[in-house]
Design a protein around this motif. Structure first.
Motif, PDB file in Angstrom:
ATOM      1  N   SER B  44       0.836  -1.205   0.000  1.00 48.97           N
ATOM      2  CA  SER B  44       0.000   0.000   0.000  1.00 48.97           C
ATOM      3  C   SER B  44       0.868   1.250   0.000  1.00 48.97           C
ATOM      4  O   SER B  44       0.540   2.256  -0.627  1.00 48.97           O
ATOM      5  N   GLN B  82      -7.027   0.948   0.124  1.00 43.50           N
ATOM      6  CA  GLN B  82      -7.388  -0.341   0.713  1.00 43.50           C
ATOM      7  C   GLN B  82      -8.668  -0.236   1.545  1.00 43.50           C
ATOM      8  O   GLN B  82      -9.533  -1.101   1.465  1.00 43.50           O
ATOM      9  N   ASP B 159      -5.909  -1.226  -4.823  1.00 46.91           N
ATOM     10  CA  ASP B 159      -5.351  -1.853  -3.629  1.00 46.91           C
ATOM     11  C   ASP B 159      -6.380  -2.826  -3.046  1.00 46.91           C
ATOM     12  O   ASP B 159      -7.297  -2.412  -2.342  1.00 46.91           O
TER      13      ASP B 159
HETATM   14 MG   LIG Z   1      -2.067  -2.655   2.271  1.00 55.84          MG
END
Ligand SMILES: [Mg+2]
Ligand SMILES: Nc1ncnc2c1ncn2[C@@H]1O[C@H](COP(=O)(O)OP(=O)(O)OP(=O)(O)O)[C@@H](O)[C@H]1O
Ligand SMILES: Nc1ncnc2c1ncn2[C@@H]1O[C@H](COP(=O)(O)OP(=O)(O)OP(=O)(O)O)[C@@H](O)[C@H]1O
Ligand SMILES: [Mg+2]
Lengths: 259, 255, 306, 259, 255
Positions: B44, B82, B159
């Motif tokens: 990320s 995310q 993500d």
């Molecule tokens: Mg992540």
């Protein structure tokens, strides 16, 4: 079906009404029994009588005058206050430069500044509105400034990746996040507007509930003075409730945050 | 499209401990590239750097044929974080409209009808006027994905876009995504923990090791023919690739 | 120089009409010269927050004595506030109409169509109107503005053309000092009855319960006033010294003020503080004429010469 | 290494200082040129001189008196204000019953009530602290009440599944979430405490900066009055800054919310 | 342990549209049961009802051998929500201490050492003093899982506990969880989208259909021997089961 909202109201406000009644009865009794002389604190019934007797003067002349000052002062407070708060949020320098002056403006007793007000504004409406503004803008500044500071880092970053500029961040993220805090400020502010108008009228003038109350105090007519004070309180209460309603409508439409 | 050279990144200002160190990778125009790696290895973080949200401590990112800074990339690359980060005070539709509000690159009506179409496709037509807190986890994720598509950027960083979806819904989304990717000239960089998903969708897969000593990035080429479809799961070539990938992953993790 | 007394001192509380100034010299002199102690009194001096606090608090028996104005006592009684005046401290109006020394306005009549600032008390409004009317003008055409505390700024910055509520021994002096000399027009010259600017009030209850102490108090302040008359400089420095401890006074102003005050406090042949029934009756009549009394008041009950 | 923090300070406060200097120079000029009479607005230098001349009185006697009232009033405001806010949050009935009274307490002009205060509290410190409390507790109530209302539904549910009672929810979730809003209230409150003390001293008393400024105002000794007002402002500013610092320390330790 | 009979639930007060309708299931003491189903079918809602956070519109939940209300269950069943819901103002350790602070069922020192041990086991020892916003998505999820374990309740509801974990980390967690479950008398109810995970861990799997017309719950028995381990993935019986499950799932979804 018709009873349900009534019942709800009774449940919500029942205690308030009972408390109010109880206090009024106590107050009346205390005065009637001369535990407090009526010229210091008149009985509720005398205040009511004075209100009814002077209704035309109070409602026809003084209340509108005060209301006008309050509304104008509030609008000014909200507009300038939120501009100041936003400006200070956007620029650290501006924050450091302005905050001290804003605080100073709040700690100076207005009475000390009254000659300056008279010098600048005379006995015009502008002078009174300026006093209202000075009494009431601070909570708006703090509310909007502190509100805008609220995290939202994740949302901010997301918007940045969409190509957002400062203005977008402010309007799409920070202002929505700041609204609850901003409304706290507004609610304080509207109440202070009322007291601000009273002070403004004390500094000079010839109408308004503040003027009337002071005049009656000078005349030793406590009943009439308290009638004006009662109206001032009622005014504050009504304006506050309007804001609370507005807040509710606004936030009801919004989905609430889950965390 | 984008190429990353010797990128390092550290959260702490003394730069004692690096999350990413001397990492290189390359994504060509029109490619579909997945990134897999252990939890906390910095996937990320890498995406945030590519998106332009953080400036790397060291290294160079070539974008649009030139060395670039975070600011030049920021706003030009679609990024799906995310966490879904749906704005709780906006309805689903308004959340999806957000990228349009920022870019105003189309007419509003056009954008709305496009969003409506996608909502329909994703099985979310009914919740158009719902607020995020009235949605299930998977629904939120699909909306966040949809929102990313609305930006219209050519390079998309996703993500874990389908992490909270069940197998069947995920398959629908895969179909849709590959269709999109085939039809338009999109480049996708994709983080996932689902190896089958990675194999099914990708041209290449990067394995991030997460430890400093080993090679930070290993390339894994998926030489399956396109168009691919989810029934391939039980194809022996597919299974072979999956086993390979799993071994590689396991190796980088333990040895 | 405290008087010797075996008995514990009787505590009395006195609320001034305003902050301590030259007019109050007699009280500070009585205290510092031990006149109070000689009478077995321990006097505590208080300042009011607002003009009428003293009257109300005396009536409520929260304090024993207060300084107020003669018309105010009558008005208070009309509002069922049980106070009585027990002595006239300043026997003539200090409150004059103040107008800029070199201006268009020279006499009350000139104020028609002009604005006049007054300090929150409707009584002053009535005084201005009486004066204009008496001078042959139309009081309705004057624009009266309540300027609250700010008499001096109002006139010195030309926001109003005259002020009512300023004292000749205070506002007039300060205005002169700041370069805005004013002419003071005596209200009694224009139909306002001569009244006692400052009277000492006690409550009916207090007069019953504490009569002897109040008499002793009068004795002490009479001596105090005598001391002030004989030793004005010393008396003033007693006051100034007392005030230096918290908030220093302007010595020049207070000195001039005392000079103006002393003759106005002198009761002549009568004992200090003597109140003339006729004066009370005149003021009473004038208040009735100006509709400042809402109920009937018996003049003889409003005051008592102890 | 030593220069960096200095530089930062200069960057942050440089503009503020410049602005201050500029304003002071303007002010001095305006007064010197007699555009404003000095008895209405004295020149900064005269105020400074008055401050120095009266330093023993001001710093030795009046400032401590005012400070004491402010501190005691602030503590009372914070304690009672947050109790009220929390109580109103926990019980809808209490909210409905108390809010009107709280607002009324804010719209009543305190000066009009001076006889009542003296009647009840005499000239004691208690009376002044009560005035400070009345002026300053409202923002604390609104800050804590509005703060506690803040969502956190998800966290609440989580804690409930752990077997949390109301007290746990309050202390583990709602109070931490309410802190920013609470601090907005505190910051307003401390500033209002200063003005509250000034008003309290007007209502009766014989020391404190408010008392001094009023005395000097009556005497038109503007230099001295403004010296006291200056000290009041400085007091407000310092107390405010202490709170801001406290807020910073508190929130620095906390990880900030991501969304 | 718990048995659910004809449960219905509707968010909207007019009860026009039900999320769950006439759903029945049963979990025996010491069982490990998974729930799978399409996104938005009501899995999380079901868990919330079981945990006692919402009262069902209709139906009965037998718990501890008696018909129960939401209030009796609330606080006695461990629940890991789908979003991690870590308190952002608390460090990792303090977040994990939260259940203890509420129940105070052990000594603090004991709890802390237990948490430390688990953090170590989950590869999170280093972040003990970090705040949630300094962690990766998978790390946050593991901590939320750990926090659920700290409650010590016998019945645990886990809503996609490993959805954001990579294959290897997930395997570690599986090992740990099955160990825990074997050793202690825990009963686990588990939502997942990962069919392999469901087969590997469960005694039984419930398939939720999400549509009103079909049977709302179908049971699927996993008759693999225990102890199981992740290498079983490629075992033909395992693959067979998986294919079966996938077909069943697909059938409920389309037909
Ligand atoms: Mg992540
Ligand atoms: N704001 C931050 N401050 C300090 N450290 C951070 C911060 N954000 C992330 N980290 C650390 O950086 C490392 C990588 O985080 P990142 O979120 O990139 O992992 P990831 O590969 O995406 O993992 P996952 O698969 O679990 O999402 C982690 O060890 C994390 O603790
Ligand atoms: N607060 C709410 N108000 C109204 N509807 C809701 C609310 N919460 C959930 N729903 C609806 O209930 C349905 C079931 O949601 P739930 O979260 O239980 O799904 P789920 O099976 O957990 O899905 P996922 O796998 O995506 O997490 C969804 O259609 C959702 O829109
Ligand atoms: Mg769910």
């Amino acid at each position: 079906m018709i009873l349900t909202p009534l019942k709800r109201y009774l449940r919500d406000y029942g205690l308030a009404l009972l408390l109010l009644l109880f206090l009024l009865v106590c107050w009346e009794t205390v005065v009637r029994l001369k535990w407090i002389p009526s010229f210091i604190l008149p009985a509720p019934t005398s205040i009511w009588n004075a209100l009814v007797e002077n209704r035309r003067l109070l409602f026809g002349q003084h209340l509108p005058a005060t209301l006008q000052e309050v509304i104008m002062g509030f609008i000014l407070s909200v507009v300038l206050g939120s501009l100041l708060g936003t400006g200070m949020h956007l620029s650290r320098r501006l924050e450091k430069a302005l905050y001290p002056f804003i605080i100073i403006s709040q700690t100076i007793p207005l009475i000390a500044l009254s000659p300056i007000f008279i010098f600048w504004f005379g006995y015009s409406l502008a002078g009174k509105v300026a006093v209202v503004f000075l009494t009431a803008f601070f909570p708006v500044v703090v509310g909007s400034f502190d509100g805008l500071r609220k995290g939202g880092e994740g949302y901010r970053e997301l918007l940045l990746t969409m190509g957002a500029n400062r203005w977008h961040l402010l309007t799409k993220i920070q202002i929505p996040l700041a609204l609850p805090s901003f409304f706290s400020g507004l609610k304080l502010s509207i109440v202070y507007c009322v007291i601000g108008a009273t002070i403004g009228e004390w500094l000079g003038g010839s109408k308004g509930l503040g003027y009337f109350s002071r005049r009656m105090a000078g005349n030793l007519q406590s009943d009439e003075m308290f009638a004006a004070v009662f109206l001032l309180s009622a005014l504050g209460l009504v304006l506050f409730l309007i804001l609370v309603l507005l807040e509710k409508i606004l936030f009801m439409k919004r989905g609430s945050s889950n965390s | 499209m984008i190429s990353i050279n010797d990128l390092s990144y550290s959260f702490d200002p003394q730069r004692k401990y690096s999350v990413l160190s001397e990492l290189s990778m390359k994504v060509k125009h029109g490619e579909f590239v997945s990134v897999i790696g252990p939890s906390g290895c910095g996937k990320s973080t890498l995406f945030k750097i590519i998106a332009g949200l953080s400036e790397p401590t060291n290294g160079d990112i070539i974008w649009q044929e030139a060395s670039s800074t975070a600011t030049t990339r920021l706003g030009n690359i679609a990024y799906m974080p995310q966490q879904d980060l749906l704005l709780p005070w906006r309805t689903v539709l308004d959340n999806c409209l957000l990228p349009w509000e920022v870019t105003q690159n189309r007419s509003k009506a056009e954008t709305i009808s496009m969003i409506r179409e996608m909502l329909e496709r994703f099985g979310l037509a009914e919740v158009e006027q719902a607020y995020p807190n009235e949605l299930s986890g998977g629904m939120r994720q699909r909306i966040a994905f949809l929102r990313t598509l609305v930006t219209g950027a050519e390079l998309m960083l996703l993500d874990e876009p389908f992490g909270a979806l069940d197998a069947i819904t995920k398959r629908e989304m895969h179909k849709w995504l590959t269709g999109l990717w085939d039809g338009l000239a999109k480049t996708v960089l994709f983080i996932t923990h689902d190896l089958e998903e990675a194999i099914l969708l990708s041209d290449r897969i990067y394995l991030m090791s997460g430890s400093q000593s080993k090679a930070p990035m290993q390339e894994f080429i998926v030489d399956l023919p396109r168009p691919r479809h989810s029934a391939m799961n039980y194809d022996p070539r597919f299974l072979k690739l999956r086993e390979d990938l799993e071994r590689r992953l396991y190796d980088t993790h333990t040895s | 120089s405290a008087g010797k007394s075996k008995q514990p001192l009787q505590k009395l509380t006195l609320m001034l009409d305003w902050y301590p100034n030259a007019v109050h010299s007699l009280f500070y002199a009585a205290e510092s010269q031990g006149f109070f102690a000689e009478e077995g009194l321990d006097v505590e001096i208080r300042m009011p927050a607002d003009g009428n606090d003293g009257l109300k608090l005396v009536a409520a028996n929260q304090i024993d004595l207060a300084l107020s104005y003669q018309p105010q006592v009558l008005m208070a009684r009309a509002e069922q506030i049980p106070v009585q005046s027990i002595a006239a401290i300043v026997r003539h109006p200090l409150n004059h109409l103040l107008i800029p020394a070199e201006g268009a306005v020279q006499r009350p009549k000139d104020l028609m169509g002009k604005s006049i600032g007054y300090s929150s008390i409707p009584l002053y409004e009535a005084m201005v109107k009486t004066m204009i009317k008496n001078d042959g003008g139309d009081p309705q055409s004057a624009n009266l503005i309540d300027v609250g505390f700010d008499l001096i700024p109002a006139i010195s910055t030309d926001k109003v053309d005259a002020i009512m509520g300023g004292f000749i021994n205070h506002e007039a002096l300060i205005l002169a000092k700041e370069g805005h000399p004013v002419t003071s027009i005596h209200p009694t010259d224009y139909g306002v009855p001569d009244y006692y600017e400052l009277v000492l009030v006690a409550s009916e209850q207090g007069l019953k319960n504490n009569n002897t102490y109040l008499k002793k108090f009068m004795t002490a302040i009479t001596k105090g006033q005598q001391y002030v008359q004989e030793h004005p400089d010393e008396a003033l420095s007693i006051l100034l010294k007392h005030e230096d401890a918290t908030s220093p006074l302007d010595k020049d102003i207070e000195q001039q003020s005392l000079q103006i005050l002393l003759p106005l406090m002198d009761a002549g042949d009568q004992t200090f503080g003597y109140q003339d029934p006729e004066s009370w009756e005149n003021v009473h009549q004038w208040l009735i004429e100006n509709q400042l009394l809402h109920t009937d008041v018996k003049t003889e009950e409003a005051f008592i010469n102890l």
